[in-house]
Design an enzyme around this catalytic site. Structure first.
Site, PDB file in Angstrom:
ATOM      1  CG  ASP A 100      -7.576   7.056   0.047  1.00 51.59           C
ATOM      2  OD1 ASP A 100      -8.481   7.713  -0.474  1.00 51.59           O
ATOM      3  OD2 ASP A 100      -7.581   5.817   0.156  1.00 51.59           O
ATOM      4  CE  LYS A 126     -11.358   3.813  -4.623  1.00 51.72           C
ATOM      5  NZ  LYS A 126     -10.843   3.191  -3.404  1.00 51.72           N
ATOM      6  CD  GLN A 183      -9.857  -0.253  -2.559  1.00 51.83           C
ATOM      7  OE1 GLN A 183      -9.672   0.669  -3.330  1.00 51.83           O
ATOM      8  NE2 GLN A 183     -10.873  -0.249  -1.722  1.00 51.83           N
TER       9      GLN A 183
END
Ligand code: NAD
Length: 297
Positions: free
Chosen positions: A131, A64, A108
């Site tokens: 997200d 990422k 995460q």
């Protein structure tokens, strides 16, 4: 663009190359990011929080951060020890919520066992939810007013669009109903006018559904559990699963939920693992970050 007939190791199914789609998309995102920088006098910013030592999570986070470099997004990384308390994690998230240089926050997952991922997500400001996992943003998605879009399902839609696979009026089956993949996937397919069936671990006869489907998105998290005999002739199969399997020689390699090689001469097109949905997920995270940044102007 039409299908690209690519052969992977003895498999002549037409391959929907998420990796290639992702390279093209990242170039567009880099341009959007540069435009934002001109307007805002700073690049878009993504803060990544990683708690603990899960090796797979470390690899995902490194990928990422690399994608941020490629697309002109400023990334910051907060690496927190496994023993981090919920209180401390909340403070870190709240600091990032208040930081004007941070447009998107990515926590995460999974978190170490003593922390609750579902709860921690709710501490992220919806305006920085890169997200699209907060209840507010999922609600907005359902009501057609999304700030961001869940990265993996959005990536699947971009792959289908790139290869001119029209989903309107088609029978689509989504295997899996998680908040992060299956549910939003079904929603996006339905928004694109597919007739969608959601299958899950309690579905009685999975094959009865998959054999009728023009498009199957497999996100069950079961290594190579579907193959020959499970899909309709000329269907399209998108494999979201990612697993590391150990080979007889002791080495390991990535595989998906589907045994793609068995589908030669049966399905029309399919995504490989690796190189299919995975790279798209990260790319759409970058696009969400630039979208959020523009919302902060
Ligand atoms: P999850 O475990 O939260 O959900 C799995 C879903 O599959 C559940 O809804 C369950 O009911 C269903 N399921 C399980 N076994 C089944 C079976 N035998 N038949 C039918 N349905 C079954 O997983 P998730 O977070 O949605 O992820 C799914 C897979 O996708 C995992 O392999 C994960 O690693 C992978 N993943 C990949 C990406 C990517 O970028 N490619 C992103 C997210 C997740």
């Amino acid at each position: 663009m039409d299908y690209i007939p690519v052969t992977i190791k003895g498999c002549s199914v037409q391959i929907l190359e998420g990796k290639a789609v992702s390279v093209a998309r990242r170039a567009k995102i880099a341009a959007l990011s540069a435009e934002f920088k001109v307007k805002a006098g700073r690049p878009p910013g993504l803060a990544v929080i990683l708690v603990g030592d899960d090796p797979a999570s470390h690899v995902y986070v490194a990928n990422k951060i690399k994608a941020c470099h490629e697309t002109g997004i400023r990334s910051t990384e907060q690496k927190l020890p496994t023993g981090t308390t919920a209180q401390h994690l909340r403070e870190v998230i709240e600091e990032l919520n208040a930081d004007p240089l941070v447009d998107g926050i990515l926590l995460q997952l999974p978190l170490p066992k003593h922390l609750k991922g579902d709860e921690a997500i709710t501490w992220i400001s919806p305006g920085k939810d890169a997200d699209c996992l907060t209840p507010q943003n999922l609600g907005r998605l359902w009501s057609g007013r999304a700030l961001t879009t869940p990265c993996t399902p959005w990536g699947v839609m971009v792959i289908l669009e790139h290869y001119n696979i029209d989903v309107a009026g088609k029978n689509a089956v989504v295997i899996g109903r998680s908040n992060i993949v299956g549910k939003p996937m079904a929603h996006l397919l339905s928004q694109a006018n597919a007739t969608v069936t959601v299958c899950h671990s309690k579905t009685k006869d999975l094959r009865e559904h998959t054999l009728r489907a023009d498009i199957v998105v497999v996100a069950a998290g079961q290594p190579e559990f579907l193959g020959k005999g499970d899909f309709k002739k000329d269907g399209v199969v998108v494999d979201v699963g990612i697993h590391r399997k150990t080979l007889p020689n002791g080495k390991s390699k990535l595989c998906g939920d589907v045994r793609l090689k068995e589908l030669e001469g049966i399905i029309r097109a399919g995504t490989p693992v690796p190189g299919g949905v995975g790279p798209m997920t990260i790319t759409m995270l970058m696009e969400n970050t630039v979208k959020l940044a523009n919302g902060h102007l």
